[in-house]
Enzyme design. Sequence first.
Site, PDB file in Angstrom:
ATOM      1  N   ASP A   1       0.813  -1.224   0.000  1.00 45.89           N
ATOM      2  CA  ASP A   1       0.000   0.000   0.000  1.00 45.89           C
ATOM      3  C   ASP A   1       0.847   1.276   0.000  1.00 45.89           C
ATOM      4  O   ASP A   1       0.647   2.175   0.842  1.00 45.89           O
ATOM      5  CB  ASP A   1      -0.924   0.029   1.235  1.00 45.89           C
ATOM      6  CG  ASP A   1      -1.723  -1.248   1.395  1.00 45.89           C
ATOM      7  OD1 ASP A   1      -2.123  -1.831   0.377  1.00 45.89           O
ATOM      8  OD2 ASP A   1      -1.976  -1.645   2.555  1.00 45.89           O
TER       9      ASP A   1
ATOM     10  N   GLU B   1     -11.385  -0.080  -3.634  1.00 41.65           N
ATOM     11  CA  GLU B   1     -10.604   0.480  -2.521  1.00 41.65           C
ATOM     12  C   GLU B   1      -9.382   1.208  -3.073  1.00 41.65           C
ATOM     13  O   GLU B   1      -9.143   1.236  -4.282  1.00 41.65           O
ATOM     14  CB  GLU B   1     -10.168  -0.617  -1.547  1.00 41.65           C
ATOM     15  CG  GLU B   1      -9.228  -1.645  -2.171  1.00 41.65           C
ATOM     16  CD  GLU B   1      -8.881  -2.802  -1.243  1.00 41.65           C
ATOM     17  OE1 GLU B   1      -9.406  -2.885  -0.118  1.00 41.65           O
ATOM     18  OE2 GLU B   1      -8.071  -3.655  -1.664  1.00 41.65           O
TER      19      GLU B   1
HETATM   20  O1  FUB Z   1      -3.254  -3.627   3.336  1.00 39.74           O
HETATM   21  C1  FUB Z   1      -4.556  -3.809   3.831  1.00 39.74           C
HETATM   22  C2  FUB Z   1      -5.569  -3.476   2.778  1.00 39.74           C
HETATM   23  O2  FUB Z   1      -5.339  -4.281   1.634  1.00 39.74           O
HETATM   24  C3  FUB Z   1      -5.499  -2.076   2.261  1.00 39.74           C
HETATM   25  O3  FUB Z   1      -6.050  -1.127   3.121  1.00 39.74           O
HETATM   26  C4  FUB Z   1      -6.202  -2.260   0.977  1.00 39.74           C
HETATM   27  O4  FUB Z   1      -6.102  -1.194   0.094  1.00 39.74           O
HETATM   28  C5  FUB Z   1      -5.558  -3.519   0.462  1.00 39.74           C
HETATM   29  O5  FUB Z   1      -4.317  -3.267  -0.140  1.00 39.74           O
END
Ligand code: FUB
Length: 326
Positions: free
Chosen positions: A20, A227
């Site tokens: 991320d 997301e």
């Molecule tokens: O790393 C945890 C979660 O997985 C992140 O918040 C999302 O975007 C995905 O990458």
Amino acid sequence: MTTESKKPNEPLVTHIYTADPSAHVFNGRIYVYPSHDLEHAGETNDNGDQYAMEDYHVLSMDAPGAPVTDHGQALHLNDIPWASAQLWAPDAASKDGKYYLFFPARDHDGIFRIGVAVSTAPEGPFQPEASYMEGSFSIDPAVYVDDSGLAYMFFGGLWGGQLEKWQEGSFNPEGEGPAPDEAAIGPRAALLSSDMRSFQHEPKEIVILDETGQPLRAGDEERRYFEGPWIHKHEDLYYLSYSTGTTHKLVYAVSGDLYGPYTYQGVILEPVIGWTTHHSIVKFQDKWYLFYHDSSLSGGVNHLRCVKYTELTYNEDGTIVTIKPY
Ligand code: FUB
């Protein structure tokens, strides 16, 4: 610690698992704010329990390809009074000589909220506020600072990120997403206060349209928002890029207005090794770079990822050239 030089598409660091990446240029140097993935024996499920991160490390480098410094632990879960678990994807912003780390975590009721921590240095350590940002929810904050210095947070994620549970304005543990033929859920955005610690207004839902001007449908999993939002501006257009989650792509949409509506354009990065894909886009000395992650360092374990970078280029019409990761 500092690593040797890194080529594009190589893990930036290999001594810890990272994911991320939110990249920014502060004081002429590239700082990367990643999640810090942990090995553990806990459960793996659609709720994302496998992403059981407990702290943040900040990475930095003089330029893409230069040796990477891991500045060590910048913030730990134990030091955040309101948080109970899962320090997920963070971002950072700078204002008036201070640096702000924005991060999602579950509160003591198991609900994802977004917090802020402050430092006088880009690499931290960061001092968290006592409570999460009032009115915040879900995950994946990305803060865009415009040309006049105003800061806007984009955020939100489906499934484990709980965005479906906020459709009525408050947390509904039974909340489900729209039917496949209904408009997809969009990310949220809000202007931040001048002290960077609160929302100036209730977060707005951002609408992403298809080529006919209709909102993308919830069942359009190749294109709809899942997301990991990121905003950058290129030649007077705002680019909202994000992960499609279940179809594992990084895609983007553009608008002349920061709050949209945005119009879907295409794919930035084809699927990587591992379930998640998450990114940031940053300009450094007249070139654009994509920071992203995959699970190659762990041989494909979804929650043990590694941060990488590659150059990002535009076509003459402003569209982004799709990147193949391998
Ligand atoms: O790393 C945890 C979660 O997985 C992140 O918040 C999302 O975007 C995905 O990458």
